[in-house]
Scaffold this motif. Structure first.
Motif, PDB file in Angstrom:
ATOM      1  N   ILE A 230       0.855  -1.185   0.000  1.00 52.28           N
ATOM      2  CA  ILE A 230       0.000   0.000   0.000  1.00 52.28           C
ATOM      3  C   ILE A 230       0.890   1.232   0.000  1.00 52.28           C
ATOM      4  CG2 ILE A 230      -1.767   1.303   1.251  1.00 52.28           C
ATOM      5  CD1 ILE A 230      -2.765  -1.263   2.443  1.00 52.28           C
ATOM      6  N   ALA A 231       0.583   2.197  -0.878  1.00 56.26           N
ATOM      7  CA  ALA A 231       1.326   3.453  -0.939  1.00 56.26           C
ATOM      8  C   ALA A 231       0.369   4.608  -0.667  1.00 56.26           C
ATOM      9  CB  ALA A 231       1.989   3.621  -2.304  1.00 56.26           C
ATOM     10  N   ASP A 232       0.754   5.440   0.275  1.00 59.88           N
ATOM     11  CA  ASP A 232       0.002   6.672   0.542  1.00 59.88           C
ATOM     12  C   ASP A 232       0.478   7.721  -0.453  1.00 59.88           C
ATOM     13  OD1 ASP A 232      -1.216   8.933   1.452  1.00 59.88           O
ATOM     14  OD2 ASP A 232      -0.198   8.985   3.400  1.00 59.88           O
ATOM     15  N   LEU A 233      -0.372   8.058  -1.419  1.00 56.83           N
ATOM     16  CA  LEU A 233       0.016   8.964  -2.505  1.00 56.83           C
ATOM     17  C   LEU A 233      -0.489  10.390  -2.290  1.00 56.83           C
ATOM     18  CD1 LEU A 233      -0.557   6.612  -5.577  1.00 56.83           C
ATOM     19  CD2 LEU A 233       1.508   6.935  -4.198  1.00 56.83           C
ATOM     20  N   SER A 234      -0.880  10.721  -1.053  1.00 56.87           N
ATOM     21  CA  SER A 234      -1.285  12.103  -0.783  1.00 56.87           C
ATOM     22  C   SER A 234      -0.100  13.050  -0.887  1.00 56.87           C
ATOM     23  CB  SER A 234      -1.930  12.203   0.603  1.00 56.87           C
ATOM     24  OG  SER A 234      -1.020  11.789   1.613  1.00 56.87           O
ATOM     25  N   ALA A 235       1.090  12.495  -0.848  1.00 60.59           N
ATOM     26  CA  ALA A 235       2.323  13.234  -1.166  1.00 60.59           C
ATOM     27  C   ALA A 235       3.242  12.258  -1.892  1.00 60.59           C
ATOM     28  CB  ALA A 235       2.990  13.778   0.091  1.00 60.59           C
ATOM     29  N   VAL A 236       3.955  12.747  -2.902  1.00 59.13           N
ATOM     30  CA  VAL A 236       4.804  11.868  -3.714  1.00 59.13           C
ATOM     31  C   VAL A 236       6.161  12.512  -3.906  1.00 59.13           C
ATOM     32  CG1 VAL A 236       2.881  10.775  -4.934  1.00 59.13           C
ATOM     33  CG2 VAL A 236       3.885  12.881  -5.854  1.00 59.13           C
ATOM     34  N   TRP A 237       7.086  11.677  -4.363  1.00 52.73           N
ATOM     35  CA  TRP A 237       8.378  12.177  -4.817  1.00 52.73           C
ATOM     36  C   TRP A 237       8.324  12.370  -6.325  1.00 52.73           C
ATOM     37  CZ3 TRP A 237      11.723   8.188  -1.782  1.00 52.73           C
ATOM     38  CH2 TRP A 237      12.121   8.749  -0.561  1.00 52.73           C
ATOM     39  N   VAL A 238       8.882  13.482  -6.799  1.00 56.36           N
ATOM     40  CA  VAL A 238       9.207  13.624  -8.217  1.00 56.36           C
ATOM     41  C   VAL A 238      10.726  13.509  -8.298  1.00 56.36           C
ATOM     42  CG1 VAL A 238       9.262  15.156 -10.197  1.00 56.36           C
ATOM     43  CG2 VAL A 238       7.188  14.979  -8.820  1.00 56.36           C
ATOM     44  N   GLN A 239      11.166  12.453  -8.932  1.00 51.81           N
ATOM     45  CA  GLN A 239      12.588  12.114  -8.967  1.00 51.81           C
ATOM     46  C   GLN A 239      13.195  12.523 -10.300  1.00 51.81           C
ATOM     47  OE1 GLN A 239      13.957   8.516  -6.764  1.00 51.81           O
ATOM     48  NE2 GLN A 239      14.428   7.786  -8.796  1.00 51.81           N
ATOM     49  N   ALA A 240      14.231  13.343 -10.241  1.00 52.80           N
ATOM     50  CA  ALA A 240      14.876  13.849 -11.447  1.00 52.80           C
ATOM     51  C   ALA A 240      16.353  13.463 -11.443  1.00 52.80           C
ATOM     52  CB  ALA A 240      14.727  15.365 -11.541  1.00 52.80           C
TER      53      ALA A 240
END
Length: 390
Positions: A230-240
């Protein structure tokens, strides 16, 4: 006769010579005296626009591609607490679940063994309590007999010692029962169950999205088997991935603007939380992560993004729209309006380009009217005239 024909031919020649030259069309374009001329009608046709050169506050942005990834601390792998056989799977990949929502049920083999142990432990407890009560009666009888001298006092003391030992055995067995009940509570059971294979419900420890499922009904699973992620996606990483030459222009804690093709008119604001200490030896890039709020759930995992990162470059300077800049040969040129139909090709020195604005170092002053749309057409006229002269 010959004389008449000669006179007629001479008249036609004179008439042809006396005809006025055709007027130039409204779209006629030319270059005179170093200026490029183009009629107002032609300007309108090509959508030509001019704008005054102005001083802008330029804040350079580093643009790099990125992808949306879950935050590690917001990802949870769900495993059963004990060995058992899956009875029912209630969710699938992509489902959004709330905290405490049932995910699956299974026949908990360990819990079944504990239920059997609890039954035996409770039976032993009742037996020990019965013994304690029996010994209590013996103590009372021995006391009464000892008081009248019917039995030695030592017999009363031995009966009292036996009663105390029985009481300690009862307390010890009560601890055994409480321990088994506590272990059953870990499986969501109360200890009142009588079946030897109780059904245990696996619930979600947090709200989020099911990103992985490896559970099938009827499967025997161990306590180490990963059933769901399960992933809580209310905040995410944008990986560059940022090239090493640009790393010195970034800092942890700075803001970042994220855009995606799915929502071209919408931006997402994030914050740089991590810059890797290691470079990829093949690409010479370092991983940079931006934490981005995603309460609307618009950003999806593995979605491609464009990341704009402010750099240390920031100053007020004269700038023009990037569409105004034209390359003519080895020179950088802008077209300055001198009159309604005349434009001067002006050689300038360009500096940084920030958000469609180009810094002008030399060659232009603030307030001069510069062609920002349609400059390429003026360049075509200028280059075409120069080629014609050659």
């Amino acid at each position: 006769m010959k004389k008449s024909m000669f006179l007629l031919a001479a008249t036609l020649v004179l008439a042809g010579c006396s005809q006025p030259k055709p007027e130039p069309t409204p779209n006629e374009e030319k270059r005179e005296g170093g200026l490029v001329q183009i009629s107002a009608e032609a300007q309108s046709h090509f959508g030509m626009q001019v704008e005054a050169a102005q001083v802008h506050s330029l804040h350079e942005l580093l643009q790099v591609p990125g992808t949306v990834q879950p935050i590690d601390s917001r990802v949870n792998t769900i495993r059963p607490l004990a060995r058992g056989r899956l009875h029912e799977v209630l969710v699938k990949v992509g489902d959004r679940v709330s905290k405490g929502q049932p995910l699956a049920t299974y026949d908990n083999m360990e819990a079944g063994e504990l239920v059997a142990q609890l039954s035996g432990a409770r039976a032993d407890l009742e037996r020990l309590r019965g013994q304690e009560r029996q010994l209590g009666r013996q103590v009372e009888r021995a006391r009464a007999l000892a008081e009248i001298g019917a039995v030695p006092k030592k017999e009363f003391e031995l009966a009292t010692a036996d009663q105390r030992a029985a009481g300690q055995s009862v307390k010890s067995q009560e601890s055994v029962v409480e321990g088994i009940v506590a272990r059953l509570r870990r499986f969501g059971l109360t200890g009142a169950e009588t079946q030897t294979t109780p059904i245990t419900t696996i619930t979600a420890p947090l709200a989020g999205v099911i990103t992985k499922q490896e559970a099938s009904p009827g499967e025997v699973v161990e306590s180490t088997t990963a059933l769901f992620t399960i992933a809580d996606l209310s905040a995410v990483w944008v990986q560059a991935e940022v090239y090493e030459k640009d790393l010195g222009r970034l800092r942890i804690g700075q803001d970042a603007l994220i855009t995606v093709d799915t929502y071209p008119d919408q931006g997402f604001t994030g914050r740089v939380t991590y810059v890797s200490d290691f470079l990829d030896p093949r690409t010479r890039t370092a991983r940079v992560r931006c934490e981005v709020p995603n309460g609307s759930m618009q950003l999806k995992l593995d979605m491609y993004t464009n990341v704009q990162l402010p750099t240390t470059f920031s100053r007020k300077t004269l700038a023009v729209p990037s569409g105004a800049i034209q390359e003519v040969g080895d020179k950088t040129v802008v077209f300055v309006r001198k009159s309604a139909t005349e434009f001067e090709p002006r050689v300038v020195t360009a500096g940084k380009t920030v958000r469609e604005l180009v810094e002008i170092v030399t060659g232009l002053t603030a307030g001069e009217m510069v062609v920002k749309t349609g400059a390429f057409h003026l360049k075509s006229i200028l280059v075409g005239k120069e080629l014609g002269e050659e």
